[in-house]
Scaffold this active site. Structure first.
Site, mmCIF file in Angstrom:
data_model
loop_
_atom_site.group_PDB
_atom_site.id
_atom_site.type_symbol
_atom_site.label_atom_id
_atom_site.label_comp_id
_atom_site.label_asym_id
_atom_site.label_seq_id
_atom_site.Cartn_x
_atom_site.Cartn_y
_atom_site.Cartn_z
ATOM 1 N N GLY A 1 13.563 -5.821 -0.875
ATOM 2 C CA GLY A 1 12.467 -5.051 -0.308
ATOM 3 C C GLY A 1 11.642 -4.319 -1.339
ATOM 4 C CG HIS B 1 6.357 1.744 -1.900
ATOM 5 N ND1 HIS B 1 6.612 1.487 -3.227
ATOM 6 C CD2 HIS B 1 6.866 2.973 -1.645
ATOM 7 C CE1 HIS B 1 7.255 2.512 -3.762
ATOM 8 N NE2 HIS B 1 7.424 3.434 -2.819
ATOM 9 C CD GLU C 1 7.223 7.372 -2.515
ATOM 10 O OE1 GLU C 1 7.709 8.399 -3.016
ATOM 11 O OE2 GLU C 1 7.713 6.233 -2.666
ATOM 12 C CB CYS D 1 11.873 6.543 -9.218
ATOM 13 S SG CYS D 1 10.615 7.308 -8.170
ATOM 14 C CB CYS D 2 8.494 9.937 -11.516
ATOM 15 S SG CYS D 2 7.670 9.254 -10.051
#
Length: 641
Positions: free
Chosen positions: A194, A254, A306, A397-398
């Protein structure tokens, strides 16, 4: 450790790849100070230390220890916790290419050993799958991120081998990759992750190891999208499964997923030669840049999911512009640049790098933005991912994504062909390339992006003719260029190509047009109609309340039709370091507050500002380093009243 790979850099196409330009693999390439060189040093000394600490505190490493049977406990969400570990390892791989560091080396070795202990005999390695779905591997791929995590593992392994010659992580990664090949190619599993990302990782692993099955599997995953096989987590368009890749006209859903998919498709194109992938990607890029990209280069306008919004849906105060999306956009444009050699892709990388991406990190490298607003109101609410930078996030994640790009940033400066060295981005650096005629190398001295002068001095030259190509940014309408003092004829939005027999000490000087300029949004961007923004060089500027004189409220300030703009003397502002503030004459202020509804059957005329009143702007990337007051990029103009 084995002999270090000569294929430095995060994206190194094979010699048979369909690209017009190639990265400077194995070349003499280094940042030498300036804005980005200083940031790269802070990344090493501050940001990566925070990351190692947070991977321990947040539970990422404990998840792997539990999977390895070394401690008791429950899996700590989110499902993709392993990917943060891999991104940090990738950043360390590129950083260790810059020189040894005992702490980074120890963390890397200990973490790779832990991964080896957690890995199953089959090759499967995913702490969520091992702890939460031990009998259902690759059966919940709508949201499991199993292949997404594997993609980041592959990229980390490549970075470690290319960066400092490590083979230990590559052994773990190829064992995972071989297992995935067995499941999805040999075994016929029809599932698709996904969250795209594994595609770029597989192609780079193919480039590093030469195993064709990895490229075949990446192509299989690209071709498998768009047939409704993933599931309905957020809807098919949200996970890019609504149409086959080649049939789509724009990016939806996304944002990070869509952009990683584009980068993967371009990697597959380069190695497999399927022109339909390149044609589709160029079509997508053209539409997204024209209709779904913020002035900062940020992409993905909606907080909800997002996601990309509709065409021209670019609100400043609710702009999402996730930092990971800026990074993924740079990855995509870089691959299009390699494929086509067109300057427009380097132009967007410059805009995104200096604005959407640069705003992501505090001046000391210790706090990060997840979302990148283009406007903050005085009464904004604090909260994770909203109006202030944070040291870490529950969905982290960033920050490690920022670290891996900064650690490898020099690899995005220049490319080569057989006969040319081509410079795309400007910062103090040492750059060399081995051309057919021999080595051509330059040093680049500049205070860019604050100053428009760039001086390139030849430090190594072949004995026969070679070309030096220099990107002339599209925003610089009046560039001056000289070779050893003799005038050249640059064109904006193109490359200045200088072919000659070079000599040591030859000097090319570029002086870009750094006059500040007002820019106006497209009329279809409803949220910005009647406003203007301020740019100078590659930088977007913003107005923070903290810089304004008493009585000047940036939430009510307006610009006249011909607002004069003056450039302030370079100065140091508290906590910001070097900056060049701009001052803009204020034409009017709306000083009244309505009673009842904020609407009226007649326009409310603005009250005039005091004579000589000015507003001060600073580079957008430096905002939120001093207080949590209002900020805005776009100001209403009198023509919009």
């Amino acid at each position: 450790m084995s002999t270090q790979s000569t294929n430095f850099g995060p994206c190194v196409p094979t010699t048979s790849a369909r690209t017009r330009q190639r990265p400077l693999a194995g070349a003499d390439l280094a940042l030498m100070g300036g804005l980005w060189g200083d940031w790269q040093r802070r990344n090493r000394s501050a940001s990566l230390r925070i990351a190692m600490e947070r991977l321990e505190l947040a539970g990422n490493l404990d998840n792997l220890r539990i999977a390895a049977g070394e401690r008791e406990g429950k899996f700590i969400d989110p499902v993709f916790m392993d990917s943060d570990v891999y991104k940090v390892l990738e950043a360390i791989g590129w950083e260790l290419a810059h020189g040894p560091d005992a702490e980074l080396e120890a963390f890397f070795a200990q973490t790779v050993a832990l991964l080896g202990r957690a890995q199953e005999p089959s090759g499967y390695l995913n702490s969520w799958g091992q702890l939460i779905a031990p009998t259902q591997h690759f059966e919940k791929m709508t949201f499991s991120h199993e292949l997404y995590c594997a993609g980041h593992l592959f990229q980390a392994a490549v970075a470690a081998r290319r960066g400092f010659g490590d083979e230990t992580l590559l052994a773990v990664a190829t064992k995972v990759a071989d297992h995935i090949v067995d499941v999805f190619l040999t075994g016929g599993h029809r599932g698709i992750d996904g969250h795209p990302e594994v595609e770029t990782g597989l192609v780079e692993l193919y480039r590093e190891t030469g195993r064709p099955a990895y490229l075949d599997l990446a192509r299989h995953f690209i071709d498998g999208r768009g047939h409704g096989s993933i599931g309905h987590h957020g809807g098919l368009s949200y996970i890019q499964d609504h149409l086959p890749y080649r049939d789509t006209e724009t990016l939806v859903g996304h944002a990070v997923r869509a952009l990683y998919l584009e980068a993967g498709a371009m990697d597959v194109y380069a190695e497999a030669g399927d022109r339909t992938l390149l044609d589709a990607s160029i079509r997508h890029w053209d539409d997204v840049v024209a209709t779904k990209t913020s002035i900062s280069g940020g992409q993905g306008s909606r907080y909800a999911w997002e996601a990309f919004g509709d065409r021209y849906e670019l609100p400043p105060d609710r702009s999402y512009n996730e930092t990971c999306a800026a990074i993924a956009s740079i990855h995509w444009s870089w691959r299009l640049l390699l494929a086509t050699g067109e300057a427009r892709y380097a132009d967007l990388i410059e805009r995104t790098l200096h604005n959407a991406f640069a705003a992501s990190t505090s001046h000391d490298g210790g706090e990060f933005f997840y979302a990148n607003l283009l406007q903050r109101r005085a009464d904004h609410l604090d909260g994770e991912s909203l109006g202030r930078r944070s040291r870490w996030f529950s969905c982290a994640c960033c920050p490690p994504n920022i670290m891996r790009l900064i650690a490898s940033l020099e690899h995005y400066l220049a490319t080569r062909t057989d006969t040319a060295l081509i410079i795309h981005q400007y910062m103090p650096a040492r750059i060399g390339a081995d051309l057919a005629a021999g080595p051509l190398a330059v040093t680049m001295a500049t205070d860019y992006p604050f100053d428009g002068r760039v001086t390139l001095t030849v430090t190594a030259a072949p004995v026969t003719a070679a070309t030096l190509g220099l990107r002339i940014p599209a925003w610089s309408r009046a560039t001056t260029a000289t070779l050893n003092g003799a005038a050249l004829a640059p064109r904006p939005g193109a490359y200045l190509e200088i072919e000659r027999i070079w000599a040591m000490g030859d000097t090319v000087t570029l002086i870009f047009d750094m006059a500040p300029r007002l820019v106006y949004p497209h009329a279809r961007i409803d949220a910005l109609r009647g406003t203007a923004a301020l740019e100078r060089g590659p930088l977007v500027y913003c107005f923070e309340q903290t810089d304004q004189a008493a009585g000047l409220d940036i939430e009510t300030v307006m610009l006249g039709d011909t607002a004069p703009i003056t450039v302030g003397a370079p100065q140091t502002l508290p906590q910001l370091g070097h900056t060049v503030p701009l001052r803009v004459a204020v034409a009017a202020l709306i000083q009244t507050r309505p009673s009842g509804l904020p609407f009226s059957p007649t326009p409310t005329p603005p009250h005039k500002a005091p004579t000589g009143q000015t507003a001060t702007a600073v580079p957008y990337f430096q905002w939120d380093n001093r207080d949590d007051g209002p900020m805005r990029i776009f100001l209403p103009t009198l023509r919009g009243v």
